[in-house]
Design an enzyme around this catalytic site. Structure first.
Site, PDB file in Angstrom:
ATOM      1  N   LYS A 147      13.448  -2.516  -7.916  1.00  0.00           N
ATOM      2  CA  LYS A 147      13.839  -1.504  -6.745  1.00  0.00           C
ATOM      3  C   LYS A 147      14.182  -2.514  -5.837  1.00  0.00           C
ATOM      4  O   LYS A 147      15.192  -2.239  -5.049  1.00  0.00           O
ATOM      5  CB  LYS A 147      12.909  -0.483  -6.458  1.00  0.00           C
ATOM      6  CG  LYS A 147      13.312   0.539  -5.554  1.00  0.00           C
ATOM      7  CD  LYS A 147      12.496   0.977  -4.882  1.00  0.00           C
ATOM      8  CE  LYS A 147      12.663   0.530  -3.384  1.00  0.00           C
ATOM      9  NZ  LYS A 147      11.532   0.715  -2.549  1.00  0.00           N
ATOM     10  N   VAL A 189      10.768   2.717 -10.898  1.00  0.00           N
ATOM     11  CA  VAL A 189      10.267   4.264 -11.274  1.00  0.00           C
ATOM     12  C   VAL A 189      11.004   5.236 -10.539  1.00  0.00           C
ATOM     13  O   VAL A 189      10.987   5.010  -9.209  1.00  0.00           O
ATOM     14  CB  VAL A 189       8.805   4.188 -11.402  1.00  0.00           C
ATOM     15  CG1 VAL A 189       8.189   5.479 -11.730  1.00  0.00           C
ATOM     16  CG2 VAL A 189       7.978   3.234 -12.137  1.00  0.00           C
ATOM     17  N   HIS A 233       4.513   1.407  -8.194  1.00  0.00           N
ATOM     18  CA  HIS A 233       3.318   0.349  -8.008  1.00  0.00           C
ATOM     19  C   HIS A 233       2.616   0.538  -9.312  1.00  0.00           C
ATOM     20  O   HIS A 233       1.922  -0.331  -9.790  1.00  0.00           O
ATOM     21  CB  HIS A 233       2.181   0.728  -6.641  1.00  0.00           C
ATOM     22  CG  HIS A 233       3.110   0.605  -5.466  1.00  0.00           C
ATOM     23  ND1 HIS A 233       3.338   1.641  -4.560  1.00  0.00           N
ATOM     24  CD2 HIS A 233       3.594  -0.549  -4.930  1.00  0.00           C
ATOM     25  CE1 HIS A 233       4.039   1.256  -3.378  1.00  0.00           C
ATOM     26  NE2 HIS A 233       4.167  -0.128  -3.662  1.00  0.00           N
ATOM     27  N   GLY A 257       0.692  -1.343   0.092  1.00  0.00           N
ATOM     28  CA  GLY A 257       0.102   0.082  -0.081  1.00  0.00           C
ATOM     29  C   GLY A 257       0.805   1.212  -0.022  1.00  0.00           C
ATOM     30  O   GLY A 257       2.151   1.263  -0.364  1.00  0.00           O
TER      31      GLY A 257
END
Ligand code: AMP
Length: 282
Positions: free
Chosen positions: A149, A176, A37, A31
């Site tokens: 990552k 990203v 994400h 989350g």
């Protein structure tokens, strides 16, 4: 989009989809969703019939002195992002749905979980592997998407998928970054403005190593110095490790004569950050 908290309910839905010949894409997350994400979710949306995203802050992967209690949580915002990205099923289990009383079985990852983040977070990958295997049993994904990552995490999951005969294809997705290179992370929200500026040092250091490799340097020790001198100029960053490893096995290497990756972790104030870049091969 439908939100489901019961693993049994979710399993009924995914089994029905599989019986109907559909492919299932799965993106597990904790989350506090950001563009990193979202990139995984978009790719999974494009490549599968049914898209399942989970949000679960997994206690089993946090050490006793770590940030489980203050890990950022924003379910309304995350739900809106998942709606926008056309997620079909949002899996939001409670801790007791995943670890009911009496729960006592864990996955023990091997060498892939040793060293790097495994050195300072002893049970971290055990917790990650356990929850991923549990969620795979419920979701039965055709493909599962993970961000580079967390490079060591992908190595651990890929090894587990092979060793335990899991059907899911593990799909690694590029990191990203913010405009200044900082890898997006839910933990970046903990950084003060000053610390946020310092945090660019991770990407600057691993990029310096990649540049040195591009100009022909193959010796891991010399490449490490290229990154180390960038870090030395930022004393507010306390380095935990700076290493060059085989890109596939994560074994330590002394000469970059095969695909390699530079991996870095450290702390700024109370915030632990990681980054990595692949080193080009000639
Ligand atoms: P987390 O919520 O931190 O557990 O991350 C969930 C998934 O998103 C993991 O597969 C991460 O590797 C991935 N992820 C996190 N940050 C990024 C990023 N900046 N770029 C790409 N993937 C990411």
């Amino acid at each position: 989009m439908e939100t489901i908290s019961s693993p049994a309910d979710l399993r009924n839905r995914t089994l029905a989809a599989l019986r109907a010949g559909k492919t299932i894409g799965f993106v597990p997350t904790m989350g506090a969703l950001h563009a990193g994400h979202a990139s995984l979710i978009r790719r999974a949306r494009a490549e599968n019939d049914l898209l399942v995203v989970s949000i679960f802050v997994n206690p089993a992967q946090f050490g006793p002195a770590e940030d489980l209690d203050r890990y950022p949580r924003d379910i309304p915002r995350d739900t809106a992002l998942c709606e926008r990205e056309k997620v079909d099923l949002l899996f939001l289990p409670r801790v007791e749905d995943v670890y009911p009383p009496g729960f006592d079985t864990f996955v023990a990852p091997g060498r892939a979980a040793e060293g790097l983040c495994g050195a300072s977070r002893p049970n971290h990958f055990r917790g990650v592997a356990t929850v991923v295997l549990k969620f795979f049993s419920v979701v039965r994904p055709t493909r599962a998407y993970f961000g580079e990552k967390d490079y060591q995490q992908i190595a651990v999951i890929r090894r587990m998928a092979r060793d335990l005969d899991l059907d899911a294809e593990i799909v690694p997705c590029p990191t990203v970054r913010e405009a200044d290179g900082l890898a997006m992370s839910s933990r970046n929200a903990f950084l003060s403005p000053e610390e946020r500026t310092t945090a660019t040092v991770l990407f600057r250091a691993v990029s310096a190593m990649a540049r040195s490799r591009e100009t022909g340097e193959r010796r891991a020790a010399v490449l490490r110095e290229a990154g180390g001198s960038v870090l030395a100029a930022e004393p507010a960053f306390r380095v935990e490790y700076l290493e060059i490893r085989d890109a596939e096995t994560l074994d330590p290497i002394e000469t970059c004569d095969r695909p390699a990756v530079a991996l870095l972790a450290g702390r700024i104030g109370g915030v632990r950050l990681i980054d990595n870049v692949r080193l080009p091969c000639d």
